[in-house]
Design a protein around this motif. Sequence first.
Motif, mmCIF file in Angstrom:
data_model
loop_
_atom_site.group_PDB
_atom_site.id
_atom_site.type_symbol
_atom_site.label_atom_id
_atom_site.label_comp_id
_atom_site.label_asym_id
_atom_site.label_seq_id
_atom_site.Cartn_x
_atom_site.Cartn_y
_atom_site.Cartn_z
ATOM 1 N N GLY A 1 0.790 -1.220 0.000
ATOM 2 C CA GLY A 1 0.000 0.000 0.000
ATOM 3 C C GLY A 1 0.822 1.269 0.000
ATOM 4 O O GLY A 1 0.305 2.352 0.325
ATOM 5 N N ILE A 2 2.097 1.164 -0.389
ATOM 6 C CA ILE A 2 2.974 2.331 -0.458
ATOM 7 C C ILE A 2 2.836 2.959 -1.836
ATOM 8 O O ILE A 2 2.847 2.261 -2.855
ATOM 9 C CB ILE A 2 4.437 1.933 -0.179
ATOM 10 N N ARG A 3 2.761 4.275 -1.890
ATOM 11 C CA ARG A 3 2.424 4.948 -3.141
ATOM 12 C C ARG A 3 3.611 5.631 -3.813
ATOM 13 O O ARG A 3 3.476 6.117 -4.937
ATOM 14 C CB ARG A 3 1.321 5.962 -2.881
ATOM 15 N N VAL A 4 4.762 5.677 -3.157
ATOM 16 C CA VAL A 4 5.927 6.344 -3.743
ATOM 17 C C VAL A 4 7.164 5.479 -3.536
ATOM 18 O O VAL A 4 7.376 4.920 -2.450
ATOM 19 C CB VAL A 4 6.156 7.742 -3.127
ATOM 20 N N PHE A 5 7.976 5.399 -4.568
ATOM 21 C CA PHE A 5 9.186 4.573 -4.564
ATOM 22 C C PHE A 5 10.331 5.383 -5.152
ATOM 23 O O PHE A 5 10.161 6.073 -6.163
ATOM 24 C CB PHE A 5 8.936 3.310 -5.392
ATOM 25 N N ALA A 6 11.497 5.313 -4.529
ATOM 26 C CA ALA A 6 12.676 6.032 -5.009
ATOM 27 C C ALA A 6 13.778 5.048 -5.360
ATOM 28 O O ALA A 6 14.026 4.084 -4.633
ATOM 29 C CB ALA A 6 13.176 7.023 -3.956
ATOM 30 N N THR A 7 14.454 5.316 -6.463
ATOM 31 C CA THR A 7 15.579 4.496 -6.887
ATOM 32 C C THR A 7 16.639 5.405 -7.490
ATOM 33 O O THR A 7 16.522 6.629 -7.436
ATOM 34 C CB THR A 7 15.116 3.424 -7.886
ATOM 35 N N GLY A 8 17.676 4.800 -8.091
ATOM 36 C CA GLY A 8 18.703 5.580 -8.770
ATOM 37 C C GLY A 8 18.288 5.828 -10.199
ATOM 38 O O GLY A 8 17.620 6.802 -10.529
ATOM 39 N N GLY A 9 18.684 4.916 -11.103
ATOM 40 C CA GLY A 9 18.240 4.987 -12.490
ATOM 41 C C GLY A 9 17.495 3.704 -12.828
ATOM 42 O O GLY A 9 17.830 2.630 -12.331
ATOM 43 N N ILE A 10 16.482 3.812 -13.666
ATOM 44 C CA ILE A 10 15.704 2.627 -14.029
ATOM 45 C C ILE A 10 16.340 1.927 -15.227
ATOM 46 O O ILE A 10 17.158 2.489 -15.947
ATOM 47 C CB ILE A 10 14.244 2.983 -14.359
ATOM 48 N N GLY A 11 15.949 0.673 -15.429
ATOM 49 C CA GLY A 11 16.313 -0.039 -16.641
ATOM 50 C C GLY A 11 15.392 0.385 -17.767
ATOM 51 O O GLY A 11 14.464 1.183 -17.572
ATOM 52 N N GLY A 12 15.646 -0.134 -18.949
ATOM 53 C CA GLY A 12 14.821 0.259 -20.083
ATOM 54 C C GLY A 12 15.045 -0.652 -21.268
ATOM 55 O O GLY A 12 15.395 -1.832 -21.114
ATOM 56 N N VAL A 13 14.873 -0.103 -22.444
ATOM 57 C CA VAL A 13 15.093 -0.850 -23.678
ATOM 58 C C VAL A 13 16.584 -0.815 -24.001
ATOM 59 O O VAL A 13 17.189 0.253 -24.084
ATOM 60 C CB VAL A 13 14.292 -0.238 -24.841
ATOM 61 N N HIS A 14 17.173 -1.982 -24.183
ATOM 62 C CA HIS A 14 18.601 -2.052 -24.460
ATOM 63 C C HIS A 14 18.888 -1.792 -25.934
ATOM 64 O O HIS A 14 18.027 -1.974 -26.789
ATOM 65 C CB HIS A 14 19.159 -3.417 -24.042
ATOM 66 N N GLU B 1 20.419 10.159 -3.232
ATOM 67 C CA GLU B 1 19.955 10.976 -2.116
ATOM 68 C C GLU B 1 18.923 12.001 -2.579
ATOM 69 O O GLU B 1 17.891 12.208 -1.928
ATOM 70 C CB GLU B 1 21.143 11.679 -1.473
ATOM 71 N N ASN B 2 19.200 12.644 -3.703
ATOM 72 C CA ASN B 2 18.282 13.664 -4.215
ATOM 73 C C ASN B 2 16.940 13.049 -4.599
ATOM 74 O O ASN B 2 15.879 13.622 -4.326
ATOM 75 C CB ASN B 2 18.913 14.352 -5.421
ATOM 76 N N ASN B 3 16.970 11.873 -5.219
ATOM 77 C CA ASN B 3 15.718 11.204 -5.571
ATOM 78 C C ASN B 3 14.908 10.865 -4.330
ATOM 79 O O ASN B 3 13.673 10.993 -4.325
ATOM 80 C CB ASN B 3 16.008 9.929 -6.361
ATOM 81 N N ALA B 4 15.598 10.411 -3.282
ATOM 82 C CA ALA B 4 14.900 10.087 -2.031
ATOM 83 C C ALA B 4 14.250 11.334 -1.439
ATOM 84 O O ALA B 4 13.131 11.285 -0.906
ATOM 85 C CB ALA B 4 15.880 9.468 -1.035
ATOM 86 N N ARG B 5 14.939 12.449 -1.539
ATOM 87 C CA ARG B 5 14.404 13.712 -1.022
ATOM 88 C C ARG B 5 13.156 14.143 -1.799
ATOM 89 O O ARG B 5 12.141 14.524 -1.202
ATOM 90 C CB ARG B 5 15.484 14.793 -1.104
ATOM 91 N N VAL B 6 13.231 14.062 -3.122
ATOM 92 C CA VAL B 6 12.072 14.424 -3.949
ATOM 93 C C VAL B 6 10.912 13.463 -3.683
ATOM 94 O O VAL B 6 9.750 13.879 -3.565
ATOM 95 C CB VAL B 6 12.454 14.418 -5.440
ATOM 96 N N ALA B 7 11.221 12.176 -3.573
ATOM 97 C CA ALA B 7 10.174 11.178 -3.312
ATOM 98 C C ALA B 7 9.460 11.467 -1.995
ATOM 99 O O ALA B 7 8.229 11.326 -1.900
ATOM 100 C CB ALA B 7 10.782 9.783 -3.295
ATOM 101 N N ALA B 8 10.220 11.857 -0.972
ATOM 102 C CA ALA B 8 9.602 12.175 0.320
ATOM 103 C C ALA B 8 8.626 13.334 0.187
ATOM 104 O O ALA B 8 7.528 13.310 0.763
ATOM 105 C CB ALA B 8 10.684 12.502 1.352
ATOM 106 N N SER B 9 9.008 14.356 -0.576
ATOM 107 C CA SER B 9 8.113 15.511 -0.734
ATOM 108 C C SER B 9 6.821 15.104 -1.440
ATOM 109 O O SER B 9 5.737 15.591 -1.090
ATOM 110 C CB SER B 9 8.829 16.632 -1.499
ATOM 111 N N ILE B 10 6.922 14.204 -2.413
ATOM 112 C CA ILE B 10 5.728 13.740 -3.126
ATOM 113 C C ILE B 10 4.866 12.881 -2.207
ATOM 114 O O ILE B 10 3.634 13.012 -2.181
ATOM 115 C CB ILE B 10 6.128 12.968 -4.392
#
Length: 308
Positions: free
Chosen positions: A116-129, A286-295
């Motif tokens: 039931g958690i609505r926000v997730f923070a990571t570094g960079g995501i994977g994608g299409v290689h 760290e910056n992503n975690a900070r932005v995620a917390a604000s959201i």
Amino acid sequence: MTEIVLSDPVRTALSEGRAVVALESTIFSHLGLPSPANAEALDRCLAAVEQGGAVPAVTAVVDGVPRVGLDPSEHPRILGPARKAAARDLPVAIGQAWDVGATTVSASLALAAAAGIRVFATGGIGGVHREVEQTGDVSADLGAIAAHPVVTVCAGAKVFLDLPRTLEHLEMLGVPVLGWRTDELPAFTTPTSGLPVPHRVEDASEVARIVAAGRALGATQGTLVTVPVPAADGLPKAEIDAALDAALRDAAAEGLSGAAVTPFVLGRIAEATEGRSVPANLALAENNARVAASIAVELARRDGGTAA
């Protein structure tokens, strides 16, 4: 029946409608950043979430048990050797009682959504290689972002991917892609990719309104918020491109493919940039975690909850 075990702070926060941010554990394991940078990343991300008014919830499989939120005494477990667990691996990690399964983006999203958690923070995501037409290699991260109604906060996709096709794939999956105070898609340790981001947002309240509008329309997919690495810590695009080209040539020469490419290329980029990519990784996480917390705080406020 397998039950996801929540830490006491996470369980309490969710029951009270307070802000919670899920964090993956791969980046904190030996599969992510080298020691002691991985421990520093964990400390900085936890502190950023807490200082932002939310409760951090590190996801992992520990002794065969899916966990959302860890006690500080358990942090050494995820900082050491671990097996990578994507969403497809979660049943195996549980059924085979892995000592430590470090959760990737896809597994972390699955656990966060189930809790039931609505926000997730990571570094960079994977994608299409690159050369996907030959390999068919598309990260499970993209499907997971689409499948779960969670806001994923990242520094864009990893730079060695086919970024235009990654954006196209996200569009095909119906995932809103938002640029946090940027008009360009970030590319992990470099703040620019040369690609326009579909939509720009300026603050957490704007993200929360977009998420709320999606829910009102019956949307079930997640939302991707891409945040540039802080300017003081980012690496020049030209330098990264040169290092990337050399690393990809070396990876091809060694016959590497699939999951083996990521650590190899990141290691070569770290060497080529004389280790400056590691501090950039720390800063963006760290910056992503900070932005995620604000959201997360803004979403909780809109739902009538409170901060941590």
